[in-house]
Design an enzyme around this catalytic site. Structure first.
Site, PDB file in Angstrom:
ATOM      1  N   GLN A   1      22.414 -91.406  67.401  1.00  0.00           N
ATOM      2  CA  GLN A   1      23.198 -90.862  68.512  1.00  0.00           C
ATOM      3  C   GLN A   1      22.857 -91.601  69.795  1.00  0.00           C
ATOM      4  OE1 GLN A   1      23.391 -86.212  67.910  1.00  0.00           O
ATOM      5  NE2 GLN A   1      21.372 -86.984  67.352  1.00  0.00           N
ATOM      6  N   ASN A   2      21.840 -92.471  69.715  1.00  0.00           N
ATOM      7  CA  ASN A   2      21.359 -93.156  70.914  1.00  0.00           C
ATOM      8  C   ASN A   2      22.242 -94.356  71.234  1.00  0.00           C
ATOM      9  OD1 ASN A   2      19.320 -91.317  70.788  1.00  0.00           O
ATOM     10  ND2 ASN A   2      17.837 -92.708  69.863  1.00  0.00           N
TER      11      ASN A   2
ATOM     12  N   HIS B   1      27.497 -92.921  68.898  1.00  0.00           N
ATOM     13  CA  HIS B   1      27.914 -92.627  70.276  1.00  0.00           C
ATOM     14  C   HIS B   1      28.109 -93.902  71.089  1.00  0.00           C
ATOM     15  CE1 HIS B   1      26.225 -88.241  70.016  1.00  0.00           C
ATOM     16  NE2 HIS B   1      27.239 -88.476  69.219  1.00  0.00           N
TER      17      HIS B   1
ATOM     18  N   CYS C   1      37.418-102.055  79.198  1.00  0.00           N
ATOM     19  CA  CYS C   1      38.414-101.558  80.161  1.00  0.00           C
ATOM     20  C   CYS C   1      38.893-100.174  79.747  1.00  0.00           C
ATOM     21  CB  CYS C   1      39.615-102.531  80.214  1.00  0.00           C
ATOM     22  SG  CYS C   1      40.959-101.896  81.250  1.00  0.00           S
TER      23      CYS C   1
ATOM     24  N   GLY D   1      13.843 -86.918  66.208  1.00  0.00           N
ATOM     25  CA  GLY D   1      14.014 -86.960  67.658  1.00  0.00           C
ATOM     26  C   GLY D   1      15.365 -86.467  68.120  1.00  0.00           C
TER      27      GLY D   1
ATOM     28  N   SER E   1      17.690 -82.776  68.868  1.00  0.00           N
ATOM     29  CA  SER E   1      17.677 -81.302  68.941  1.00  0.00           C
ATOM     30  C   SER E   1      18.706 -80.719  67.987  1.00  0.00           C
ATOM     31  CB  SER E   1      17.993 -80.853  70.377  1.00  0.00           C
ATOM     32  OG  SER E   1      19.248 -81.417  70.756  1.00  0.00           O
TER      33      SER E   1
ATOM     34  N   ASN F   1      10.090 -84.328  64.831  1.00  0.00           N
ATOM     35  CA  ASN F   1      10.575 -83.975  66.155  1.00  0.00           C
ATOM     36  C   ASN F   1       9.446 -83.358  66.981  1.00  0.00           C
ATOM     37  OD1 ASN F   1      13.195 -84.002  67.656  1.00  0.00           O
ATOM     38  ND2 ASN F   1      12.626 -81.848  67.991  1.00  0.00           N
TER      39      ASN F   1
END
Ligand code: APR
Length: 247
Positions: free
Chosen positions: A102-103, A120, A128, A188, A190, A214
């Site tokens: 997700q980083n 992500h 653009c 790592g 949540s 975690n």
């Protein structure tokens, strides 16, 4: 010294297919803030949810551009930590290894991980907001948001904002790896943002062994087979060493 259960070490030693989901916590020891951490300096007055949205960009493109420019510089200045390197080492030992993240900081690839799915996006890429053309360079005029050389549209970071859909190809590969894996790590994160958060449960429902690494317990913790609560930069290298020896 962390005592890993012998059955876990056996499972990892003979694993053929492993999938991993990481979140901001795996980059915390590289000095990058997590999403639920307090923001820093000027940005403490804002919550990520108020900046990482198409509406925020529409309303105040300069503020959103500046927040990402700040985070891009901090990501560029950050180095992978031992947790990133440990994941790259695991990939070398396992025939089918998929790292779903997700980083947006690019640190997994910087540490040598190869099969990385950036659900992500990636903060170092800029495109653009109108025609989608990627920009390799852009002006750093401090008074306005840089514009596209082709169409004049406002440039934006190549990240997925709240309310936007995830890159379909990456998501499909993540779902396939989740379905196929024998072992799924949730590291790592949540585990509160969908659809990433549901991948761990899907793997477990499919018979995979579920491992959480975690700093704090999460809503996933009651469902996992093995939970290690602490720093991923300490736990993961110790696990690699216990299973595959210090290579
Ligand atoms: N080692 C392991 N875990 C850690 C560490 C560490 N050194 N430091 C923090 N953590 C854990 C925290 O306990 C927390 O549970 O990392 C987790 C980070 O959670 P979040 O800040 O919610 O980040 P993340 O799960 O990646 O958020 C998911 O939400 O805001 C959106 O798009 C954004 O990708 C992000 C998504």
């Amino acid at each position: 010294m962390i005592n890993f259960p012998a059955d876990l070490l056996q499972l990892l030693k003979k694993a053929e297919r492993i999938a991993v989901l990481t979140g901001a916590g795996v980059s915390q020891e590289s000095g990058l803030r997590t999403f639920r951490d307090e923001q820093e300096g000027f940005w403490t007055q804002y919550k990520p949810e108020d900046l990482a949205t198409p509406e925020a960009f529409e309303r105040n493109p300069k503020l959103v551009w500046d927040w990402y420019a700040f985070r891009r510089e901090t990501a560029r200045a950050a180095n992978p930590n031992p947790g990133h390197f440990a994941l790259a080492q695991i990939e070398n030992h396992v025939p089918e290894f998929t790292l779903i993240t997700q980083n947006v900081d690019g640190l997994h690839r910087a540490a040598g991980s190869v099969n990385v799915l950036e659900l992500h996006g990636n903060i170092t890429r800029v495109l653009c907001s109108k025609c989608g053309e990627y920009a390799q360079t852009w002006g750093d005029d401090s008074t306005s948001v840089p514009v596209c050389a082709l169409c004049g549209g406002l440039l934006r970071p190549d990240v997925v904002w709240f309310g936007e859909s995830l890159p379909q190809a990456e998501l499909q590969k993540a779902v396939n790896a989740t379905r196929a894996c024998q072992i799924f790590f949730s590291i790592g994160t949540s585990g509160v943002v969908q659809p990433a958060a549901s991948l761990a449960r899907a793997a477990h429902a499919n018979g995979a062994t579920l491992i959480e690494v975690n700093a704090d317990p999460t809503p996933l913790t009651p469902s996992v087979d093995f939970a290690f609560h602490g720093k991923s930069g300490e736990i993961l290298p110790a696990l690699v060493n216990a299973v595959w020896g210090a290579d």
